[in-house]
Structures are given as structure tokens and as C-alpha cells.
Design a protein around this motif. Structure first.
Motif: not given
Length: 266
Positions: A229-238
Motif C-alpha cells: 500500500x505504502x510503496x505501490x499505492x495498491x490494496x493487497x491481501x497476502x
């Protein structure tokens, strides 16, 4: 042979492209560089294969400052696949692959039987043996990319530097190429945009943002929802890959609120 970037800084026309980058690739390790476009990944790689000289800092291979090593010698140590590593001349595939032996040849000496066998083996590994007599300008982007990887392997380097080697490759050839890299004993520094492929391939990951090292560690340590989120500006689930145990990212099309990432050491 290990590779170490020690406080490498690159400034071009007053712009800092890379700032105080310190990163170690241990002998036989595969280390991936990831980060948004313009974060300094390719610039850092250019310093390793000597297309650029750092404004400050040192790149060392096997403990030696590369700036002090004769270029023919460093070309025997380090093979590179650059983003712009193609050719405008219509050599055959076999001729391009054989160019990987150039640092080892003197004058107009022909390839030895062992070297021809090495070329044949590399073409077979990259699934391009059937293209040996084709001109490279007649190939698709993915086919040409595999030719350039074969050329790098034929160089018999100790260190392999790859800038987006999976560009233009279909899924099968992406997996085959990265599996090949993972199975070698080479020291590999590779730039990848696909974070899931990086997690599956690399022993360690360095995340660049704004020319600085934001995070470094194993894929499990680095690839978190907060970092993405912080680096790529994308919401993701690991999630955990059910077969390999590698972290894998499931992305959401929803926008992510971002903050300015803080590099390591600040």
C-alpha cells in the motif's frame, strides 16, 4: 562471487536517481529489486554492469572495486540483460548467442567445440534451438528476450544481472526462465515488476522507492499489505502459496490511501 553495493549514489543533471543504496547479494543468492516505475532499479543495475559509474559509493564484486577492474575481466565475471539490450542488425539467433563468448576470445579465434556445445545447450535450455538459423529481427519480442538470456548464460559469468527478464514472455516461458535461474549456482541480481514472481524466485528482496532502499529481507519479511500500500499505492491481501509456502499477493481494484514511504535508516 558475491556482489555488494556500498552507499551507491547516482546523480544525473542535478537529479538524484539513486541515493545511498547499500545492498549485498551473497554468492549463489538470487536477490530481486522491486519498486514503482522511476524508483532507481534500472539505474542501480547499470552501475553493476558498468554502463554507469556511481557519482558516489562503490560496487564490489568478490571484494574488488569494479571501477578498478579491467573491463574484459569484469565482462568475464558479470553478464547482463538490459532493457535495451537488443540489436538492430539481423544476425542469426546462433550468432547472437555465440556473442556471449566475446569476453573470452582473442582476435578472430573461432569457437572451440566446447564453446559451440555450450551455445547449443543454452539454446536448448531457453527453447530457442529451433530458431538457430532465423534472423533475430524476424522474432517476436518474447523469442528475442530468450535469445538474449541465452547469450548471457553462454558468457559463463559468476554474476548475472537481469533487468525485467520476463518482459514479453508468456506464462510458460516466464516460469521456465525463473526456474532456470533459481536452479543455477550463479549470483543473480534481477529487477522484476511482478511481485508474485519475485516472491517465488528470490532469496531476498530489496524494495526501492524514490531512489532509496525502503525495505530489504526475505519475501515473507518484505511483502506485507502495508508495504504494498505504502510503496505501490495498491490494496493487497497476502496469502501463502499452498504448494511452495511463498507469500503471494491478491490485489484489489479499490484505490489505496498512500503515504510517503520512509527509506531504511531514516
Amino acid at each position: 562471487m558475491d556482489l555488494h553495493l556500498d552507499a551507491v549514489t547516482v546523480a544525473v543533471d542535478g537529479h538524484l536517481l539513486v541515493r545511498e543504496l547499500s545492498l549485498t547479494v551473497g554468492r549463489g543468492q538470487t536477490v530481486g529489486l522491486v519498486g514503482p516505475n522511476g524508483s532507481g532499479k534500472s539505474t542501480a543495475l547499470r552501475c553493476v554492469y558498468r554502463a554507469l559509474r556511481p557519482s558516489r559509493g562503490v560496487v564490489r564484486a568478490g571484494g574488488e572495486d569494479l571501477a578498478t577492474v579491467p573491463r574484459r575481466k569484469s565482462a568475464r565475471w558479470i553478464a547482463a540483460l538490459a532493457q535495451d539490450g537488443g540489436t538492430d542488425l539481423d544476425f542469426t539467433v546462433a550468432e547472437v548467442v555465440a556473442m556471449g563468448r566475446t569476453p573470452h576470445l582473442r582476435g578472430n579465434r573461432a569457437l572451440s567445440g566446447r564453446e559451440r556445445e555450450l551455445c547449443d545447450q543454452a539454446m536448448a535450455q531457453l527453447d530457442i534451438a529451433h530458431l538457430a538459423d532465423r534472423g533475430v529481427l524476424s522474432l517476436s519480442g518474447g523469442e528475442r528476450q530468450r535469445v538474449l538470456v541465452a547469450r548471457a548464460l553462454v558468457q559463463e559469468p559468476k554474476i548475472l544481472v537481469l533487468d525485467e527478464p520476463t518482459n514479453h514472455l508468456d506464462v510458460r516461458h516466464q516460469i521456465e526462465l525463473l526456474s532456470l535461474l533459481k536452479g543455477t549456482s550463479l549470483t543473480v541480481l534481477v529487477v522484476l515488476h511482478d511481485l508474485n514472481l519475485a516472491a517465488a524466485t528470490c532469496d531476498r528482496i530489496g524494495v526501492l522507492s524514490g531512489g532509496q532502499l525502503f525495505a530489504a529481507g526475505t519475501p515473507a519479511e518484505v511483502f506485507t499489505a502495508d508495504l504494498v500500500r505504502n510503496v505501490f499505492g495498491v490494496a493487497a491481501t497476502v496469502v501463502t502459496h499452498p504448494l511452495t509456502g511463498d507469500p503471494q499477493l491478491l490485489y484489489s481494484l479499490a484505490s489505496a490511501n498512500t503515504s510517503h514511504p520512509t527509506p531504511i535508516g531514516e
